[in-house]
Design a protein around this motif. Sequence first.
Motif, PDB file in Angstrom:
ATOM      1  N   GLU A 138      38.547  31.183  21.771  1.00  0.00           N
ATOM      2  CA  GLU A 138      38.421  29.854  21.173  1.00  0.00           C
ATOM      3  C   GLU A 138      36.956  29.517  20.921  1.00  0.00           C
ATOM      4  O   GLU A 138      36.109  29.641  21.802  1.00  0.00           O
ATOM      5  N   MET A 139      36.672  29.083  19.722  1.00  0.00           N
ATOM      6  CA  MET A 139      35.308  28.730  19.352  1.00  0.00           C
ATOM      7  C   MET A 139      34.825  27.517  20.133  1.00  0.00           C
ATOM      8  O   MET A 139      35.565  26.556  20.331  1.00  0.00           O
ATOM      9  N   THR A 140      33.580  27.568  20.555  1.00  0.00           N
ATOM     10  CA  THR A 140      32.942  26.429  21.189  1.00  0.00           C
ATOM     11  C   THR A 140      32.214  25.603  20.126  1.00  0.00           C
ATOM     12  O   THR A 140      32.061  26.040  18.971  1.00  0.00           O
ATOM     13  N   THR A 141      31.742  24.442  20.504  1.00  0.00           N
ATOM     14  CA  THR A 141      30.972  23.640  19.560  1.00  0.00           C
ATOM     15  C   THR A 141      29.675  24.350  19.164  1.00  0.00           C
ATOM     16  O   THR A 141      29.197  24.197  18.035  1.00  0.00           O
ATOM     17  N   ALA A 142      29.125  25.156  20.078  1.00  0.00           N
ATOM     18  CA  ALA A 142      27.928  25.944  19.736  1.00  0.00           C
ATOM     19  C   ALA A 142      28.270  26.989  18.677  1.00  0.00           C
ATOM     20  O   ALA A 142      27.473  27.230  17.757  1.00  0.00           O
ATOM     21  N   ASP A 143      29.428  27.621  18.800  1.00  0.00           N
ATOM     22  CA  ASP A 143      29.870  28.577  17.774  1.00  0.00           C
ATOM     23  C   ASP A 143      30.010  27.871  16.432  1.00  0.00           C
ATOM     24  O   ASP A 143      29.596  28.397  15.389  1.00  0.00           O
ATOM     25  N   MET A 144      30.596  26.689  16.442  1.00  0.00           N
ATOM     26  CA  MET A 144      30.768  25.929  15.205  1.00  0.00           C
ATOM     27  C   MET A 144      29.422  25.554  14.599  1.00  0.00           C
ATOM     28  O   MET A 144      29.243  25.621  13.375  1.00  0.00           O
TER      29      MET A 144
END
Length: 365
Positions: A138-144
């Motif tokens: 699951e993508m984190t907000t940092a990934d986004m």
Amino acid sequence: MASKLFSAGQIGTLTLPNRLIRSATQDPFGKRDGTCAPEQVALYRDIAASGVGAIITAYSYISPEARSTGIQVGFATPEQRASQKEVLDAVHAAGGRLILQIMHAGMNVFMSEKHVAGGKLLAPSGDMKAPNDMMTTEMTTADMDKIRADFVDAALAAKEMGFDGVQLHCAHGYLLSQFLDPNTNLRTDEFGGSAENRFRFPGQCLSAIREAVGKDFPVLVKVNTNCAGEADAAYAEDILYFCRQFQALGADAIELSGYNWLPLGKKKVPTFYLERAGAIRKEVTIPLILVGGVRSVEGADQILDAGLDFVAASRPFICQPDFYQYLEKGEESLCIGCTKCLGNIWTKEGRRCVKHEIPEGFPKA
């Protein structure tokens, strides 16, 4: 009465001489390093010279870990961008207009762990089995934040290089589509659940791009009008919300497609998704582009008469790069919708389409 197909149209600040657009089409001419081969330059030059209103490029990945196939063209490295500039220059020299489609594959990344970010297959939701048999993270907000920045960087580079616009790919099961689709977005935070939440990250990407490139650079979006399974009944309402938001956030046009375009093509269904497109037409005022199933002027007129602004096609241009000129003469495309152009006919026979001749001397598999 002359068909509206041959009249000029407007997408933001971009004027098109007619209403036919070559939709984004994967070309077999990408190199393993993500650069364009000379054949792609020649192909785009030929399509542009035929007089088509505009060309949307083959989907171009925005970072090394965003690619979906081994020969997909990229827009992430200086070398990739330089090779795409060759295509752009050829299209402009032929009098055409070229819009760059930018994308991230998400859980549909290239089937190799070395192309996955940090060894992780990033997706809206975790613990889902991807097509490459890896499990998603699951993508984190940092990934986004990182991916959103990559989209912005690509859009800015496209503007600086002289592209006539960019198209943000939110369709066909790639990352932004995975956020919009309730079948692939199972998050329980502010990025999942309701249509508003599922739209949040794609909307952030669009907003960031629009802010970066300014109001005068054309920004288009491509989105699915449907989704698989029982969720599609609710999605029929969700897509209306998505398109209203795309308009509110500054999109200049929306290209409408769907998750099941491949089987519809094999069944020779005309004018894919026209019913959903008609419902969307009542919700937004920006130009709408419908892709899928158009092989003739009559098919194009059905779309334009329903109030949509542009008609897009993909496989007819594989069959006949000068497809637009056939329509001008009132002739239908020779394309039979067999979809072999999407398989390995190129590697086996050295041709893109079953209607093309096999090159003399080509070694058959």
